[in-house]
Scaffold this motif. Structure first.
Motif, PDB file in Angstrom:
ATOM      1  N   CYS A   1     -21.895  69.430  23.893  1.00 48.29           N
ATOM      2  CA  CYS A   1     -21.505  69.275  22.497  1.00 48.29           C
ATOM      3  C   CYS A   1     -20.992  70.585  21.908  1.00 48.29           C
ATOM      4  O   CYS A   1     -21.362  71.675  22.357  1.00 48.29           O
ATOM      5  CB  CYS A   1     -22.686  68.755  21.669  1.00 48.29           C
ATOM      6  SG  CYS A   1     -23.219  67.108  22.189  1.00 48.29           S
ATOM      7  N   GLN A   2     -20.167  70.452  20.894  1.00 49.46           N
ATOM      8  CA  GLN A   2     -19.520  71.592  20.249  1.00 49.46           C
ATOM      9  C   GLN A   2     -20.537  72.577  19.671  1.00 49.46           C
ATOM     10  O   GLN A   2     -21.470  72.181  18.966  1.00 49.46           O
ATOM     11  CB  GLN A   2     -18.617  71.082  19.124  1.00 49.46           C
ATOM     12  CG  GLN A   2     -17.886  72.160  18.353  1.00 49.46           C
ATOM     13  CD  GLN A   2     -16.750  72.765  19.141  1.00 49.46           C
ATOM     14  OE1 GLN A   2     -16.040  72.056  19.843  1.00 49.46           O
ATOM     15  NE2 GLN A   2     -16.570  74.067  19.037  1.00 49.46           N
ATOM     16  N   ILE A  31     -19.051  65.642  20.816  1.00 50.48           N
ATOM     17  CA  ILE A  31     -19.001  65.821  22.260  1.00 50.48           C
ATOM     18  C   ILE A  31     -17.626  66.345  22.658  1.00 50.48           C
ATOM     19  O   ILE A  31     -16.589  65.841  22.211  1.00 50.48           O
ATOM     20  CB  ILE A  31     -19.309  64.488  22.973  1.00 50.48           C
ATOM     21  CG1 ILE A  31     -20.731  64.028  22.620  1.00 50.48           C
ATOM     22  CG2 ILE A  31     -19.164  64.636  24.485  1.00 50.48           C
ATOM     23  CD1 ILE A  31     -21.070  62.639  23.132  1.00 50.48           C
ATOM     24  N   HIS A  39     -13.635  64.292  18.354  1.00 53.97           N
ATOM     25  CA  HIS A  39     -13.585  65.754  18.408  1.00 53.97           C
ATOM     26  C   HIS A  39     -12.235  66.219  17.877  1.00 53.97           C
ATOM     27  O   HIS A  39     -11.194  65.661  18.243  1.00 53.97           O
ATOM     28  CB  HIS A  39     -13.798  66.256  19.830  1.00 53.97           C
ATOM     29  CG  HIS A  39     -14.105  67.727  19.895  1.00 53.97           C
ATOM     30  ND1 HIS A  39     -13.147  68.704  19.731  1.00 53.97           N
ATOM     31  CD2 HIS A  39     -15.281  68.380  20.064  1.00 53.97           C
ATOM     32  CE1 HIS A  39     -13.705  69.894  19.824  1.00 53.97           C
ATOM     33  NE2 HIS A  39     -15.000  69.729  20.015  1.00 53.97           N
ATOM     34  N   HIS A  47     -21.224  76.451  23.728  1.00 53.20           N
ATOM     35  CA  HIS A  47     -21.532  75.062  23.471  1.00 53.20           C
ATOM     36  C   HIS A  47     -22.943  74.724  23.968  1.00 53.20           C
ATOM     37  O   HIS A  47     -23.658  75.589  24.475  1.00 53.20           O
ATOM     38  CB  HIS A  47     -20.475  74.164  24.122  1.00 53.20           C
ATOM     39  CG  HIS A  47     -19.084  74.481  23.668  1.00 53.20           C
ATOM     40  ND1 HIS A  47     -18.727  74.513  22.338  1.00 53.20           N
ATOM     41  CD2 HIS A  47     -17.973  74.827  24.374  1.00 53.20           C
ATOM     42  CE1 HIS A  47     -17.447  74.822  22.230  1.00 53.20           C
ATOM     43  NE2 HIS A  47     -16.969  75.042  23.445  1.00 53.20           N
ATOM     44  N   MET A  86     -23.326  62.212  17.442  1.00 56.18           N
ATOM     45  CA  MET A  86     -23.220  63.665  17.620  1.00 56.18           C
ATOM     46  C   MET A  86     -22.165  64.256  16.701  1.00 56.18           C
ATOM     47  O   MET A  86     -22.307  65.386  16.218  1.00 56.18           O
ATOM     48  CB  MET A  86     -22.935  64.000  19.082  1.00 56.18           C
ATOM     49  CG  MET A  86     -24.068  63.637  20.033  1.00 56.18           C
ATOM     50  SD  MET A  86     -25.726  64.157  19.477  1.00 56.18           S
ATOM     51  CE  MET A  86     -25.566  65.947  19.535  1.00 56.18           C
ATOM     52  N   GLN A  87     -21.124  63.507  16.406  1.00 55.34           N
ATOM     53  CA  GLN A  87     -20.154  63.962  15.408  1.00 55.34           C
ATOM     54  C   GLN A  87     -20.835  64.083  14.043  1.00 55.34           C
ATOM     55  O   GLN A  87     -20.625  65.057  13.307  1.00 55.34           O
ATOM     56  CB  GLN A  87     -18.976  62.992  15.327  1.00 55.34           C
ATOM     57  CG  GLN A  87     -17.925  63.395  14.294  1.00 55.34           C
ATOM     58  CD  GLN A  87     -17.029  62.238  13.889  1.00 55.34           C
ATOM     59  OE1 GLN A  87     -17.511  61.120  13.715  1.00 55.34           O
ATOM     60  NE2 GLN A  87     -15.737  62.508  13.762  1.00 55.34           N
ATOM     61  N   TRP A 132     -32.263  62.925  20.721  1.00 53.96           N
ATOM     62  CA  TRP A 132     -31.558  63.964  21.462  1.00 53.96           C
ATOM     63  C   TRP A 132     -32.457  65.170  21.685  1.00 53.96           C
ATOM     64  O   TRP A 132     -33.396  65.419  20.937  1.00 53.96           O
ATOM     65  CB  TRP A 132     -30.277  64.394  20.737  1.00 53.96           C
ATOM     66  CG  TRP A 132     -30.493  65.021  19.376  1.00 53.96           C
ATOM     67  CD1 TRP A 132     -30.558  64.393  18.170  1.00 53.96           C
ATOM     68  CD2 TRP A 132     -30.707  66.420  19.110  1.00 53.96           C
ATOM     69  NE1 TRP A 132     -30.785  65.292  17.169  1.00 53.96           N
ATOM     70  CE2 TRP A 132     -30.884  66.546  17.709  1.00 53.96           C
ATOM     71  CE3 TRP A 132     -30.767  67.558  19.908  1.00 53.96           C
ATOM     72  CZ2 TRP A 132     -31.113  67.778  17.101  1.00 53.96           C
ATOM     73  CZ3 TRP A 132     -30.987  68.783  19.304  1.00 53.96           C
ATOM     74  CH2 TRP A 132     -31.155  68.882  17.915  1.00 53.96           C
ATOM     75  N   HIS A 153     -21.905  68.269  15.755  1.00 53.35           N
ATOM     76  CA  HIS A 153     -21.692  68.809  17.093  1.00 53.35           C
ATOM     77  C   HIS A 153     -21.058  67.737  17.978  1.00 53.35           C
ATOM     78  O   HIS A 153     -21.718  67.173  18.861  1.00 53.35           O
ATOM     79  CB  HIS A 153     -23.015  69.294  17.692  1.00 53.35           C
ATOM     80  CG  HIS A 153     -23.673  70.375  16.908  1.00 53.35           C
ATOM     81  ND1 HIS A 153     -23.316  71.698  17.024  1.00 53.35           N
ATOM     82  CD2 HIS A 153     -24.655  70.327  15.954  1.00 53.35           C
ATOM     83  CE1 HIS A 153     -24.059  72.436  16.201  1.00 53.35           C
ATOM     84  NE2 HIS A 153     -24.870  71.617  15.539  1.00 53.35           N
ATOM     85  N   ARG A 174     -21.353  59.094  20.662  1.00 57.18           N
ATOM     86  CA  ARG A 174     -20.208  59.907  20.265  1.00 57.18           C
ATOM     87  C   ARG A 174     -20.149  60.075  18.742  1.00 57.18           C
ATOM     88  O   ARG A 174     -19.914  61.175  18.233  1.00 57.18           O
ATOM     89  CB  ARG A 174     -18.933  59.260  20.815  1.00 57.18           C
ATOM     90  CG  ARG A 174     -18.955  59.164  22.328  1.00 57.18           C
ATOM     91  CD  ARG A 174     -17.954  58.167  22.897  1.00 57.18           C
ATOM     92  NE  ARG A 174     -16.584  58.598  22.690  1.00 57.18           N
ATOM     93  CZ  ARG A 174     -15.535  57.971  23.229  1.00 57.18           C
ATOM     94  NH1 ARG A 174     -15.718  56.900  23.980  1.00 57.18           N
ATOM     95  NH2 ARG A 174     -14.317  58.428  23.002  1.00 57.18           N
TER      96      ARG A 174
END
Length: 212
Positions: A88-89, A163, A170, A137, A156-157, A127, A161, A153
């Protein structure tokens, strides 16, 4: 060539590469899929669940209708254990957490999904941070309690953060060679014996698991 982790008269556990469909698409050029490849190898293959095309990792297939019904009930009743790996970012400072945010389809922008506290369906993801990587990252372990489309997806956005390599969520998806999401572990009750079975699939070299 399909990488098969396990097979018997009732089930097949195989690995889906990133970029391959789980099931055939409608167009002739989208016929190639993990399902069609297994159907060419076995006398009967029945789909139980799916992975996004860009996601790699473990899938279980049934070889009989009875096994398909049994496994499908396990997915519906959330008996199946599913664990994913993702890169993840940026660095994630917290060690672990739970994301409880409902999801629905963003119809004008299908197949994108969005968080909607009014019309969305319940979606929960646990998580855990595994490694702060040298490239800035974070390698994380993700456990979806529900199985909504694009759940990991979008969640996490939402956390801030996304993917890496995600073409939908992203801002710069070309920052990674692929969607950095891998179905790492899969656990379920064998449809005939009732025994609990767990399988693990090592991710490719882009995840850096050797140093994790």
């Amino acid at each position: 060539m399909v990488h098969i982790y396990y097979q018997d008269a009732h089930i097949v556990v195989a690995e889906k590469p990133a970029g391959l469909l789980s099931v055939p698409g409608r167009a002739p050029e989208n016929h190639d899929s993990l399902t069609s490849r297994l159907q060419a190898q076995f006398d009967a293959i029945y789909v139980v669940h799916r992975l996004d095309m860009d996601t790699s990792g473990l899938m279980v297939f049934a070889r009989t209708k009875a096994a398909q019904s049994h496994l499908s009930r396990q997915f519906q009743q959330r008996v199946v254990g599913k664990t994913y790996l993702a890169v993840c970012q940026d660095h994630i400072e917290e060690p672990a957490g739970v994301i409880d945010q409902p999801l629905r389809c963003d119809w004008p922008n299908r197949p994108r999904q969005i968080i909607d506290s009014v019309q969305g369906r319940a979606a929960l993801t646990r998580w855990e941070r595994l490694q702060l990587r040298e490239d800035g990252h974070t390698l994380v372990r993700l456990e979806p309690h529900t199985g909504r489309a694009h759940q990991l997806r979008v969640h996490m956005q939402w956390l801030g953060h996304p993917i890496l390599g995600d073409p939908f969520y992203h801002p710069t998806p070309d920052a990674a060679p692929r969607l950095m999401l891998h179905a790492w572990q899969l656990g379920f009750l064998h449809p005939a014996s009732g025994h609990w079975m767990v399988f693990s699939s090592p991710p490719d070299e882009f995840f850096g698991m050797e140093s994790a």
